[in-house]
Design an enzyme around this catalytic site. Structure first.
Site, short mmCIF file in Angstrom:
data_model
loop_
_atom_site.label_atom_id
_atom_site.label_comp_id
_atom_site.label_asym_id
_atom_site.label_seq_id
_atom_site.Cartn_x
_atom_site.Cartn_y
_atom_site.Cartn_z
NE ARG A 195 -4.00 1.99 2.22
CZ ARG A 195 -4.34 2.74 3.27
NH1 ARG A 195 -3.77 2.56 4.45
NH2 ARG A 195 -5.27 3.66 3.15
CG HIS A 237 -1.46 5.45 -0.18
ND1 HIS A 237 -2.17 5.98 0.86
CD2 HIS A 237 -2.28 4.53 -0.74
CE1 HIS A 237 -3.37 5.41 0.94
NE2 HIS A 237 -3.46 4.51 -0.02
CG ASP A 238 6.15 7.05 -3.39
OD1 ASP A 238 6.09 8.28 -3.21
OD2 ASP A 238 7.16 6.49 -3.87
N GLY A 275 3.75 10.96 -8.47
CA GLY A 275 4.62 9.93 -9.01
C GLY A 275 5.39 9.14 -7.96
CG ASP A 289 7.97 11.50 -5.52
OD1 ASP A 289 7.29 10.80 -4.73
OD2 ASP A 289 7.72 12.71 -5.74
CG ASN A 302 -1.32 8.77 3.25
OD1 ASN A 302 -1.90 7.90 2.61
ND2 ASN A 302 -0.53 9.67 2.69
N PRO A 321 -8.08 7.83 -4.22
CG PRO A 321 -8.90 6.30 -5.80
CD PRO A 321 -7.64 6.82 -5.20
CG HIS A 345 -8.21 -3.61 -1.39
ND1 HIS A 345 -9.22 -2.68 -1.54
CD2 HIS A 345 -7.08 -2.89 -1.14
CE1 HIS A 345 -8.71 -1.46 -1.41
NE2 HIS A 345 -7.41 -1.56 -1.18
CB THR A 346 -6.28 -10.60 -2.36
OG1 THR A 346 -6.41 -11.96 -1.94
CG2 THR A 346 -4.84 -10.33 -2.72
CB THR A 361 -7.04 -16.40 1.84
OG1 THR A 361 -7.40 -15.72 0.62
CG2 THR A 361 -7.58 -17.81 1.80
CG ASP A 365 -6.14 -15.81 -2.39
OD1 ASP A 365 -6.70 -14.68 -2.35
OD2 ASP A 365 -6.28 -16.64 -1.49
C1 HEM Z 1 -9.09 1.60 -6.08
C2 HEM Z 1 -8.87 2.53 -5.18
C3 HEM Z 1 -8.50 2.17 -3.77
C4 HEM Z 1 -9.17 2.57 -2.65
C5 HEM Z 1 -10.42 3.42 -2.59
C6 HEM Z 1 -8.46 2.00 -1.54
C7 HEM Z 1 -8.81 2.19 -0.23
C8 HEM Z 1 -8.25 1.54 0.85
C9 HEM Z 1 -8.67 1.69 2.20
C10 HEM Z 1 -9.77 2.62 2.68
C11 HEM Z 1 -7.92 0.87 2.97
C12 HEM Z 1 -8.01 0.68 4.47
C13 HEM Z 1 -7.29 1.80 5.17
C14 HEM Z 1 -7.65 1.89 6.62
O1 HEM Z 1 -8.82 1.72 6.97
O2 HEM Z 1 -6.75 2.16 7.44
C15 HEM Z 1 -7.01 0.19 2.09
C16 HEM Z 1 -6.08 -0.73 2.48
C17 HEM Z 1 -5.19 -1.34 1.63
N1 HEM Z 1 -4.99 -1.02 0.31
FE1 HEM Z 1 -6.22 0.06 -0.85
N2 HEM Z 1 -7.41 1.27 -1.99
C18 HEM Z 1 -7.38 1.36 -3.34
C19 HEM Z 1 -6.43 0.81 -4.19
C20 HEM Z 1 -5.34 0.08 -3.75
C21 HEM Z 1 -4.23 -0.29 -4.59
C22 HEM Z 1 -4.06 0.08 -6.06
C23 HEM Z 1 -3.38 -1.01 -3.81
C24 HEM Z 1 -2.05 -1.63 -4.17
C25 HEM Z 1 -1.69 -1.98 -5.37
C26 HEM Z 1 -3.97 -1.09 -2.49
C27 HEM Z 1 -3.45 -1.78 -1.44
C28 HEM Z 1 -4.01 -1.82 -0.18
C29 HEM Z 1 -3.56 -2.72 0.87
C30 HEM Z 1 -2.52 -3.82 0.70
C31 HEM Z 1 -4.28 -2.40 2.01
C32 HEM Z 1 -4.12 -3.02 3.41
C33 HEM Z 1 -2.97 -2.31 4.11
C34 HEM Z 1 -2.65 -2.83 5.51
O3 HEM Z 1 -3.24 -3.78 5.99
O4 HEM Z 1 -1.78 -2.19 6.14
N3 HEM Z 1 -5.14 -0.38 -2.50
N4 HEM Z 1 -7.22 0.64 0.80
#
Ligand code: HEM
Ligand code: NAG
Ligand code: NAG
Length: 332
Positions: free
Chosen positions: A73, A77-78, A83, A85, A105, A175, A205-206, A255, A260
């Protein structure tokens, strides 16, 4: 036939004009076309970089599997804010407020200590060579692989920013979970990423966890959610704003520590945790792709890799731009 002086000089000036024109075209192309990233960027300057990053990531994930998700993640976010960076890693200073406390963040991004460990290990081997931005790219790939996902060649050569932007990180480029499908598609398109990239990348988000505050509205107010699943999530996420905001739930209920395609299986069953997750399977244009990924893990892996490489290519600093930070938290 011999050329007269005047004929010769007009011939040679024509040659010069052509040569200049060719030069203009070439320099024109190279300045419009950014310096490309490539896998072997550190093969001479820091050949052990890959192994060093991987062993630190491995140890971190052995201690806590969630850290793999957190590192992945961080890279997202970077890259989405000005970009890839390394800007997300900068602590606030007296001259700028960084990205760490911006809405998407604050109290949510994690894994910074792992990045510090990676950086100091790599600095010991090759001081001042490997950028923090590249460390995020490598650590993300390693995390995915260690958690059982696909492997790919990471492109390198990014340099680190000398500033970070609180306002850019807060501007909606990342977003929010309340986003509609159209908003998500628009946000990705603005960065050169397609709807397919959006769906594939969301497969991240898997793994990992989300806070109640990120999914409260979805589990209480939305109708595109399996009601028994909503009830289970409501048990540890009270309706009242401010109560249990930080309580965690897995983004993939099946999981949560394995990379996966079960995220997509959840979406088809209306068991996406975030509103934005379920938007990808809600009667819109991305439904069929979600169905494909839910039954075809290979197709997901393949498109995820393509999209990760595209995301990693967003506006990198290359050449002599930026710097190679010694400490990922502070500019040199
Ligand atoms: C499509 C738009 C996306 C939205 C709206 C979104 C939103 C979120 C939100 C709200 C969380 C939980 C944060 C929290 O409650 O503290 C999250 C967690 C996460 N996101 Fe996304 N996300 C998006 C795309 C992505 C992308 C592109 C990736 C990586 C390629 C990603 C990887 C992750 C990961 C791995 C977590 C879990 C992090 C952890 O457990 O520390 N997300 N995301
Ligand atoms: C970030 O979260 C902390 C609590 O951990 C809070 O005090 C602070 O106001 C938040 N910062 C911003 C900019 O919202
Ligand atoms: C659900 O919708 C209602 C009415 O719009 C709103 O008052 C409430 O804050 C929303 N969120 C939750 C978690 O109930």
């Amino acid at each position: 036939m011999a050329l007269s002086t005047s004929q010769y000089s007009s011939f040679s000036s024509r040659v010069i004009i052509v040569a200049v024109a060719v030069l203009v075209v070439f320099t024109g192309t190279s300045s419009a076309d950014p310096v490309r990233l490539y896998e072997g960027f550190y093969s001479k300057s820091c050949p052990k970089a890959f192994g060093t990053v991987k062993s630190v990531v491995q140890n971190a994930i052995l201690k806590e599997r969630r850290l793999g998700a957190s590192l992945l993640r961080l890279f997202f976010h970077d890259c989405f804010v000005n970009g890839c960076d390394g800007s997300v890693l900068l602590d606030d200073t007296s001259s700028f407020t960084g990205e760490k406390t911006a809405g998407p963040n604050n109290r949510s991004l994690r894994g910074f200590e792992v990045v510090d460990k990676i950086k100091s290990a790599v600095e010991k081997e090759c001081p001042g060579v490997v950028s923090c931005a590249d460390i995020l790219a490598i650590a993300s790939r390693d995390s995915v692989v260690i958690l059982g996902g696909p492997n790919w060649d990471v492109k390198l050569g990014r340099r680190d920013s000398r500033t970070a932007s609180f306002s850019a990180a807060n501007s909606g480029v990342i977003p929010p979970p309340s986003s509609t499908l159209q908003n998500l598609i628009n946000r990705y398109r603005a960065l050169g990423l397609s709807a397919k990239d959006l769906v594939a990348l969301s497969g991240a988000h898997t793994i990992g966890l989300a806070r109640c505050i990120s999914f409260r509205d979805h589990i209480y107010n939305d109708t595109d959610i399996d009601s028994s699943f909503a009830k289970i999530r409501q048990e540890k996420c009270p309706r009242k704003t401010g109560s249990g905001d930080d309580n965690l739930a897995p983004l993939d209920l099946q999981t949560p520590t394995a990379f996966d395609n079960s995220y997509f299986k959840n979406l088809v069953k209306r068991k996406g945790l975030l509103h934005s997750d379920q938007q990808l399977y809600d009667g819109g244009s991305t439904d069929s792709l979600v169905e494909t990924y839910s039954t075809d893990a290979e197709a997901f892996s393949c498109d995820f890799i393509t999209a990760m490489i595209k995301m990693g290519d967003i506006k990198p600093l290359t050449g002599t731009k930026g710097e190679i930070r010694k400490n990922c938290r502070v500019i040199n």
